[in-house]
Design a protein around this motif. Sequence first.
Motif, short mmCIF file in Angstrom:
data_model
loop_
_atom_site.label_atom_id
_atom_site.label_comp_id
_atom_site.label_asym_id
_atom_site.label_seq_id
_atom_site.Cartn_x
_atom_site.Cartn_y
_atom_site.Cartn_z
N ILE A 209 11.01 39.28 18.66
CA ILE A 209 10.14 38.53 19.58
C ILE A 209 11.02 38.04 20.74
O ILE A 209 12.04 37.40 20.51
N HIS A 210 10.65 38.38 21.95
CA HIS A 210 11.45 37.85 23.06
C HIS A 210 10.70 37.68 24.37
O HIS A 210 11.18 37.06 25.30
N ARG A 211 9.48 38.24 24.46
CA ARG A 211 8.77 38.18 25.74
C ARG A 211 8.45 36.74 26.12
O ARG A 211 7.99 35.95 25.28
N ASN A 214 5.31 34.97 25.10
CA ASN A 214 5.23 34.49 23.71
C ASN A 214 6.20 33.33 23.46
O ASN A 214 5.80 32.27 23.00
N THR A 215 7.48 33.55 23.79
CA THR A 215 8.49 32.53 23.46
C THR A 215 8.21 31.19 24.14
O THR A 215 8.47 30.13 23.58
N ASN A 216 7.67 31.24 25.36
CA ASN A 216 7.51 30.01 26.13
C ASN A 216 6.21 29.27 25.82
O ASN A 216 5.88 28.30 26.49
N ASP A 217 5.49 29.74 24.80
CA ASP A 217 4.21 29.14 24.43
C ASP A 217 4.31 28.63 22.99
O ASP A 217 4.34 29.42 22.03
N ARG A 218 4.36 27.30 22.86
CA ARG A 218 4.58 26.67 21.54
C ARG A 218 3.55 27.15 20.50
O ARG A 218 3.91 27.49 19.38
N ASN A 219 2.27 27.20 20.91
CA ASN A 219 1.23 27.59 19.95
C ASN A 219 1.40 29.02 19.46
O ASN A 219 1.29 29.30 18.27
N LYS A 220 1.68 29.91 20.41
CA LYS A 220 1.86 31.31 20.02
C LYS A 220 3.04 31.45 19.06
O LYS A 220 2.96 32.17 18.06
N MET A 221 4.13 30.75 19.36
CA MET A 221 5.33 30.84 18.49
C MET A 221 4.99 30.31 17.10
O MET A 221 5.45 30.86 16.09
N PRO A 240 18.32 35.56 22.34
CA PRO A 240 18.70 34.17 22.66
C PRO A 240 17.56 33.32 23.18
O PRO A 240 17.49 32.12 22.90
N ARG A 241 16.64 33.95 23.92
CA ARG A 241 15.49 33.18 24.43
C ARG A 241 14.62 32.68 23.28
O ARG A 241 14.19 31.52 23.26
N ALA A 242 14.37 33.54 22.30
CA ALA A 242 13.53 33.15 21.15
C ALA A 242 14.23 32.04 20.36
O ALA A 242 13.59 31.07 19.96
N GLU A 243 15.54 32.18 20.18
CA GLU A 243 16.27 31.16 19.42
C GLU A 243 16.19 29.81 20.12
O GLU A 243 15.93 28.77 19.49
N LYS A 244 16.35 29.85 21.45
CA LYS A 244 16.30 28.61 22.23
C LYS A 244 14.94 27.90 22.03
O LYS A 244 14.89 26.69 21.77
N TYR A 245 13.85 28.67 22.10
CA TYR A 245 12.54 28.04 21.97
C TYR A 245 12.21 27.66 20.53
O TYR A 245 11.57 26.63 20.29
N LEU A 246 12.67 28.44 19.55
CA LEU A 246 12.44 28.05 18.14
C LEU A 246 13.09 26.70 17.89
O LEU A 246 12.54 25.85 17.19
N ARG A 247 14.27 26.52 18.50
CA ARG A 247 14.98 25.24 18.33
C ARG A 247 14.18 24.13 19.02
O ARG A 247 13.94 23.08 18.43
N LEU A 252 13.04 26.21 14.01
CA LEU A 252 14.17 27.07 13.58
C LEU A 252 14.59 26.82 12.13
O LEU A 252 14.81 27.77 11.38
N ASP A 253 14.67 25.55 11.71
CA ASP A 253 15.15 25.26 10.35
C ASP A 253 14.22 25.86 9.30
O ASP A 253 14.66 26.54 8.38
N LYS A 254 12.92 25.63 9.51
CA LYS A 254 11.92 26.15 8.55
C LYS A 254 12.01 27.69 8.49
O LYS A 254 12.07 28.28 7.41
N VAL A 255 12.03 28.29 9.66
CA VAL A 255 12.03 29.75 9.74
C VAL A 255 13.29 30.33 9.10
O VAL A 255 13.23 31.32 8.36
N ASN A 256 14.40 29.69 9.36
CA ASN A 256 15.68 30.14 8.80
C ASN A 256 15.66 30.16 7.28
O ASN A 256 16.31 31.00 6.66
N LYS A 257 14.92 29.22 6.70
CA LYS A 257 14.86 29.16 5.23
C LYS A 257 14.01 30.29 4.65
O LYS A 257 14.18 30.70 3.53
N LYS A 258 13.03 30.75 5.44
CA LYS A 258 12.05 31.71 4.90
C LYS A 258 12.36 33.16 5.23
O LYS A 258 12.05 34.06 4.46
N ILE A 259 12.87 33.40 6.44
CA ILE A 259 13.10 34.81 6.81
C ILE A 259 14.55 35.00 7.25
O ILE A 259 15.25 34.04 7.54
#
Length: 358
Positions: A209-211, A214-221, A240-247, A252-259
């Motif tokens: 995911i990097h577009r 998508n990344t710049n929209d909290r709901n979509k993420m 890097p863009r996706a990581e920045k927005y997940l943070r 990011l923490d939740k996602v890191n635990k699951k996938i």
Amino acid sequence: MTKQKIKIICVAAARPNFMKIAPLMEEFKKHKQFNPILIHTGQHYDYNMSGSFFKELKISKPKYNLGIKAGLHGEQTGKTMIEFEKICLKEKPNLVIVVGDVNATVACALVATKLQIKVAHVEAGLRSFDKNMPEEINRILTDHISDYLFCPTKTAVIHLKKEGIFKNVYNVGDIMYDVFLKNIKMAERKSKILTILSLQPKKYYLATIHRAENTNDRNKMKEIFNAFCEIKNIVLPCHPRAEKYLREYKLLDKVNKKINIIKPIGYLDMIWLLKNAKKVITDSGGLQKEAYFTKTPCITLRDQTEWPETLNNEWNKLVKIEEKIILKNILSSQTPKIQKNYFGNGKTSKQIVKTLIL
Ligand code: UD1
């Protein structure tokens, strides 16, 4: 008297450009009449996003690196134009080749054409018909100021005709198919990614995911990553863009635990991971087609695609960004059988260079 060589500047800027530039530079070097010069604008600069591609695809060191890095669109495009103009004035090339649809594509095409230097666009005529995408604006503008339009598919040629562009339009096939065919066997021999990540062929999903839309929209993420967290056996090389927005969205923490979130990976590992995946879920343009090349079913988390051919026989599906819909589509069986080739014969770089010789 020695005949003057044809000086060609090839522009590379961001990750999806490097695989397109590699076969072109290689082909130009086979012909003595050309003096190809590679310029890296520096839009992507990390080893993971840039250096590894130069190493694996054996692209020679660029003569210039403009050091542009990231920025707002106007800033990134403007800085690229300022620096690229200096190079054009110094080198006085006969032709500038731009590829794809990143900000540098339009920036360098605009500089060259205003200096009355001929411009060739590789991957011309692609359209998503969504002007909210910066890439769509870059594509349209670049096509309308280019002198040579090298299209990857018949559909791309039709798009150009509808916009009144007929002259010097060539359907040369998809240059990414050249690179893919050249490297897939090497990937099989060299890539250790499945072992490193303890993955069994066809037992995992690959996601990217990097577009910006998508990344710049909290709901979509949230919708996307909530669905991914339900699936679990997903590996996601993270842009890097996706990581920045997940943070930023505190996901990011939740996602890191699951996938399994990993750093961006090189080309060989990527095509090998893709070939062995059960399915790929992505918003990338290039990956949809590479999925088609590797015969891996694909789910595209967007409303449209620049590669409509991949939708035939459901090799690729456009899926609405809603948690439940995404989940259902990942888990449902998607076993396309017939596959037609829409992307040429893997000799696109040869055809481009041949056209430029005539
Ligand atoms: C760009 C292209 C897009 C392409 C994508 C592939 C445009 C408009 N978009 O988007 O078409 O699909 O590249 O990745 O040109 N970053 C790093 N290290 C790097 C490169 C970038 O950390 O080596 C960071 C930047 O600092 C920035 C983010 O990644 O925060 C995004 O980079 P940017 O150049 O804005 O474009 P992409 O989103 O990558």
